[in-house]
Design a protein around this motif. Structure first.
Motif: not given
Length: 500
Positions: A7-14, A30-45, A212-214
């Motif tokens: 499970v990867i917590v957080g999106g963005g570049t990292a 047989n390994v599942n990779v899941t990424l959790i992110e929210s569009e409510q958290i903006g980036t500087v961009g 988990f990957v933070d």
């Protein structure tokens, strides 16, 4: 404990760089990779600059360079121009690549230093293909040139980090990564082992994982929020702790380099994309107010701003552990060093590389944690020393900020390196150190720190023959640059930006 769910917590570049890499590692397993992110958290961009290892990261993912740059408004980067760092009015270039080439085991700059001490005024940058191409605003890979004896051109990219994350999201999801929209509300841990077992979203959904990957940014939801890992603060060496960033219109053809301009209590970045400029002012809040930092940035833009400025706060340093139990921190959750030498994405890259090489899908072993932490800490310290060098090797005394960084105590590792360079121009590099001899010499010479001597081996050479060879290097570089396309023209023909 085998690893079946990552499970990867957080999106963005990292987050999406990690997801893309793991999607390759777990292909056919047989390994599942899941990424959790929210569009409510903006980036500087506001645009991001990279360094050459980033080019290799994308090649390992078998991503087509032209397709990538077209999708991320990307441009090429040959190095960084530093303005006002040695003293006000100064300018020098830190190139990717080398000065000349090694001659019988002796680095090129030693011959240049001997000539300089004897009155030769030819600048060191004349022997750098990347610098000369940047000065003439040109770019083209050497592979397209008919002469085979010319040196390779080393380069990286400027890119829109938000568009890059979106590009890698498409890449990752096509290879089986599952994305879950939501905000993490709580973290569950095993009472005996202290391992993270699951995270619960605000929606109530629970996502279980074995590893988990933070990638949650400065907050460090898992590495700090749950595991209380602790943080090593380096503000006393790198006192800048805030930034204000804004994008502006691109007034001209994009330059093939980043610019870092020093101001009274920090510095301003300028990152050229195809469609706009990314700008930011990194500053020390102890020596400059937010209002003054804002005014300096807005008064030094090369085009009309296209958004409202955004303020950031940070503490330079790192987590006391980067891998803790079954959590690895990647990106800003692991630590932060200001983007003076464009190392933010690089540290994501190397964190992923180490994780990929050490991760076993069969078991989590304490040896993995120990080695990962030792290697990552060494990397952070070496980059830290190189960043401190820019501030410490200055002649500026026009503000309290510059007086502080010029006279402050520095780490022993940096003091030793500077002392050896001062003695005879030698640059001692630790194994796998990121910044090359060229990098150290570029900053030292560029900011006015000439060594007192050079390698004694230089005196065993026939300097007339060496000088003829140096002249040939200079002519070859001039030939190479003259046959390159203007950077803007190369972008239009090779990777014109698609609509954002």
């Amino acid at each position: 404990m085998s690893i079946n769910d990552i499970v990867i917590v957080g999106g963005g570049t990292a987050g999406w760089m990690t997801a893309a890499a793991l999607s390759r590692l777990t292909q056919g397993k047989n390994v599942n990779v899941t990424l959790i992110e929210s569009e409510q958290i903006g980036t500087v961009g506001v645009g991001e600059a990279t360094i050459p290892p980033f080019v290799h990261f994308n090649r390992l993912l078998e991503i087509d360079e032209a397709e990538l740059l077209a999708n991320v408004q990307g441009t090429y980067k040959l190095g960084i121009q530093f303005v006002n760092w040695g003293q006000q009015g100064d300018s020098y270039f830190h190139p990717f690549g080398n000065y000349g080439y090694e001659i019988d085991g002796v680095s090129f700059h030693h011959f240049w230093v001997k000539n300089r001490l004897n009155g030769d005024q030819r600048p060191l940058h004349a022997y750098s293909a990347e610098t000369m191409a940047a000065m003439h605003r040109r770019f083209e890979p050497v592979g397209s040139n008919p002469r085979e004896d010319l040196p390779p051109i080393n380069y990286a990219y400027h890119l829109n980090a938000g568009e890059y994350a979106a590009f890698l999201r498409r890449y990752s999801e096509a290879r089986g990564v599952k994305r879950v929209e939501g905000l993490v509300e709580s973290v569950q841990m095993d009472s005996e082992t202290g391992y993270v077992t699951s995270v619960q979203l605000k929606s109530g959904q629970i996502l279980k994982g074995d590893f988990f990957v933070d990638c949650s940014g400065f907050r460090g939801l898992l590495i700090e929020g749950a595991l209380k890992t602790g943080y090593e603060d380096w503000t006393h060496w790198l006192p800048c702790d805030r930034a204000v960033a804004v994008g502006c219109e691109q007034p001209d053809h994009p330059l093939p380099y980043t610019r870092a301009t020093a101001h009274g209590a920090g510095w301003q970045w300028r990152v050229p994309l195809q469609n706009r400029l990314g700008n930011g002012h990194v500053y020390c809040s102890a020596h400059m107010s937010d209002d003054d930092a804002h005014d300096i940035l807005m008064g030094n833009l090369d085009g009309e701003p296209i958004a409202d400025p955004k303020f950031l706060r940070f503490t330079t340093g790192h987590r006391k552990k980067f891998w803790n139990k079954n959590v690895v921190a990647i990106g800003l959750s692991a630590g932060f060093m200001e983007p003076l030498e464009s190392t933010s994405i690089h540290l994501i890259n190397t964190g992923i590389k180490k994780l990929m090489s050490m991760l076993s899908l069969d078991v989590i072993n304490p040896a993995q944690e120990k080695i990962f932490n030792r290697l990552t800490l060494a990397e952070y310290r070496r980059i830290r020393d190189f960043l401190i060098l820019h501030y410490h090797v200055t002649r500026r005394d026009d503000t309290d900020f510059w007086t502080y960084v010029r006279t402050m105590d520095v780490p022993d590792s940096l003091r030793e390196k500077m002392a050896l360079y001062d003695l005879n121009g030698q640059v001692f590099r630790e194994e796998d150190e990121l910044f090359t001899e060229t990098s150290w010499v570029a900053v030292m010479v560029g900011q006015g720190a000439m060594p007192k001597g050079y390698s004694p081996l230089v005196d065993t050479f026939d300097m007339q023959a060496i000088n003829r060879e140096m002249s040939e290097i200079e002519k070859s570089i001039q030939y190479l640059v003259s046959h390159m396309k203007p950077h803007g023209q190369f972008l239009r023909s090779h990777c014109p930006a698609t609509a954002a």
